[in-house]
Design an enzyme around this catalytic site. Structure first.
Site, PDB file in Angstrom:
ATOM      1  CD  GLU A 122      -2.987  -0.836   0.001  1.00  0.00           C
ATOM      2  OE1 GLU A 122      -3.304   0.331  -0.319  1.00  0.00           O
ATOM      3  OE2 GLU A 122      -3.413  -1.852  -0.609  1.00  0.00           O
ATOM      4  CB  SER A 390     -55.540 -20.080  34.268  1.00  0.00           C
ATOM      5  OG  SER A 390     -56.841 -20.581  34.024  1.00  0.00           O
TER       6      SER A 390
END
Length: 549
Positions: A122, A390
């Protein structure tokens, strides 16, 4: 008329001709050049000012997207780094944007061959230029002219960092000029090690599903399943080669291209005398990774939306960590449970929700709000109201068994209640509850009625204590939804949320203590000291100890 229209057109043409003649008399080459010089100078000043104002490298932690993280300490104890799944996991961004995978790492902790591999391909003259490599720029221009297109880039590591931090990827002359100005300022303000460290933590290196991988630390974890400090020479060359085009050189999808690119990096390292030919030959024979090591992923989007409602607004988009109460292992188990249950039902359109809390602290440990967040964002765990049926009977039992002042409770577990047909006259007609099995058992104890979930005995209990007292008991255990004070309330006829019901059951598990719902443990800069989860939060208050009920 036709003649009038012709005359109007001719007048317009004459006016335009006169204007152009006048403009030619005033617009000269000297004046045009002056305007161009002034505009160029103004643009140069603007670009320089931008570079001076913005050209600073933030710390790597500040580049982490602000996100929600799982709890800092696993539920039940442990350390935040003692084993798999114990470290906080990012499961959602604050603004709903796609996540990024980043693992900040210091330059001094990285192996030399990784740094050499990146610089070899790079920016081989990184330590000698001052942000711009004139030789490389000239070579790139010549190569691009020969190719009649963009064949080679001339950007240095510093220029790439400037683009990644401050600019976009558009290939325009203006962007390149801004990039160059920012690179020069970065070189003037920061030393080479700071620039290189920021670059290695910022570069894009592929995708982990929907997450962009930034930095060699996250890439090493994803591609090799190891810490970035321990990558080999072959792995370092592979990562360095991917920088140019990560998605075209991914070893799992494009192994041939990835191998060629890796070997190119190795040959460049040999040419630049960074490694020997022997080391390069050995590294070129190493196998490529065949399978990615994807990071721990949680859906958590229903919980993310739930937390967003109580998260402070205007938090910065990067650098902030919101540590939540979510436990990654319990959340993963909850998601599997909901998915598996729905699959076994095989009912089209069926939905489910699940909430798990720590009853001692009110911390939400897991939350699943539906079958598929992508199809429906409605959180059925926190927002959907349904009749509990319930499941509401323990609340009725609390109202019946608790003392009122010095008086004895209305019922005890040994009290007898008739399980016989019942008819109650109401304003909307007769109410005739029945047991689930349509049978009657005569006189039963309160305990037996609760154990067998008998409707008629609980309807009689509700009538005896009164709906208003049941509503009051529900409020004390954390149910905040509107409740109708009617006889059928004893059998759960009023709508509540799953979260409210879980919170109410948490009171039973915590010996009469009700903790307010808690979702956030700590909030602040990523990596700052974290508040340990599990401590008693300030929103805990005493309802009533069990022994006084």
């Amino acid at each position: 008329s036709y003649e009038n229209r012709r005359m109007n057109r001719q007048h317009l043409v004459d006016t335009c001709r006169t204007t152009l003649v006048a403009a030619r008399e005033h617009v000269t080459a000297r004046r045009v050049s002056r305007v161009l010089v002034f505009a160029g100078a103004l643009g140069f000043v603007a670009i320089a000012c931008e570079a001076l104002v913005r050209g600073r490298i933030p710390i790597a932690q500040a580049r982490l997207p602000s996100a929600l993280y799982t709890r800092t300490v696993p539920w039940g104890g442990g350390s935040d780094g003692g084993g798999p799944g114990t470290a906080p996991v990012a499961f959602g961004s604050l603004d709903g944007a796609p996540m990024e995978q980043r693992i900040p790492i210091r330059l001094a902790e990285l192996p030399d061959h990784l740094i050499d591999a990146v610089l070899a391909v790079e920016d081989q003259r990184f330590y000698t230029h001052h942000g711009l490599d004139v030789r490389r720029i000239g070579g790139a221009i010549v190569a691009n002219v020969r190719a009649l297109g963009i064949a080679e880039g001339g950007s240095t590591v510093t220029q790439q960092l400037a683009k990644n931090l401050f600019l976009n990827a558009s290939r325009t002359p203006l962007r390149k000029v801004r990039e160059a100005a920012l690179a020069v300022v970065l070189e003037a303000r920061h030393d080479k090690s700071q620039i290189l460290e920021a670059y290695l933590n910022e570069i894009y290196l592929g995708q982990d599903g929907g997450r962009a991988i930034h930095g060699v630390g996250a890439a090493a974890q994803y591609y090799f399943g190891k810490d970035g400090r321990r990558v080999t020479l072959s792995e370092a060359a592979l990562l360095a080669g991917m920088i140019h085009a990560p998605n075209r050189h991914t070893p799992m999808r494009h192994p041939v291209a990835a191998r060629e690119r890796r070997n190119l990096v190795l040959s460049l390292m040999v040419e630049q005398r960074r490694i020997t030919q022997t080391l390069a030959g050995r590294a070129s024979r190493a196998k490529l990774p065949a399978k990615a090591r994807s990071t721990v992923k949680l859906d958590g989007r229903y919980f993310r939306d739930f937390v967003a409602a109580v998260t402070p607004a205007r938090l910065p988009s990067r650098g902030t960590a919101v540590y939540t109460t979510l436990d990654p292992q319990l959340q993963a188990a909850a998601e599997r449970a909901v998915r598996g249950g729905l699959d076994r039902m095989k009912v089209a359109g069926a939905e489910a929700a699940l909430v798990a809390i720590d009853p001692r602290t009110g911390e939400v440990l897991a939350m699943v709000g539906g079958r598929d967040y992508a199809q429906s964002q409605f959180n059925r765990a926190a927002d959907a109201r349904r009749q509990p049926g319930s499941a509401f009977k323990p609340v009725v039992a609390i109202a019946a068994l608790e003392r009122t002042g010095d008086d004895a409770p209305a019922f005890t577990l040994a009290s007898l209640v008739n399980d016989e047909p019942l008819r109650v006259e109401t304003g909307s007609g007769d109410w005739t509850p029945s047991n689930y099995d349509r049978t009657y058992r005569g006189a039963v104890t309160v305990r037996a009625a609760m154990e067998q979930s008998l409707n008629i005995p609980f309807a009689r209990i509700g009538l005896a204590v009164g709906p208003d007292r049941i509503v009051a008991a529900a409020r004390r255990v954390g149910i905040t939804s509107s409740l109708d004070a009617v006889p059928s309330l004893a059998l759960g006829s009023s709508d509540v949320t799953v979260l409210e019901l879980v919170r109410a059951y948490g009171v039973l598990a915590a010996g009469g203590m009700l903790a307010g719902t808690r979702t956030i443990v700590a909030l602040g800069p990523y990596g700052a000291a974290r508040v340990p989860a599990g401590a008693v939060p300030p929103n805990l208050w005493l309802i009533r100890p069990w022994h006084t009920w």
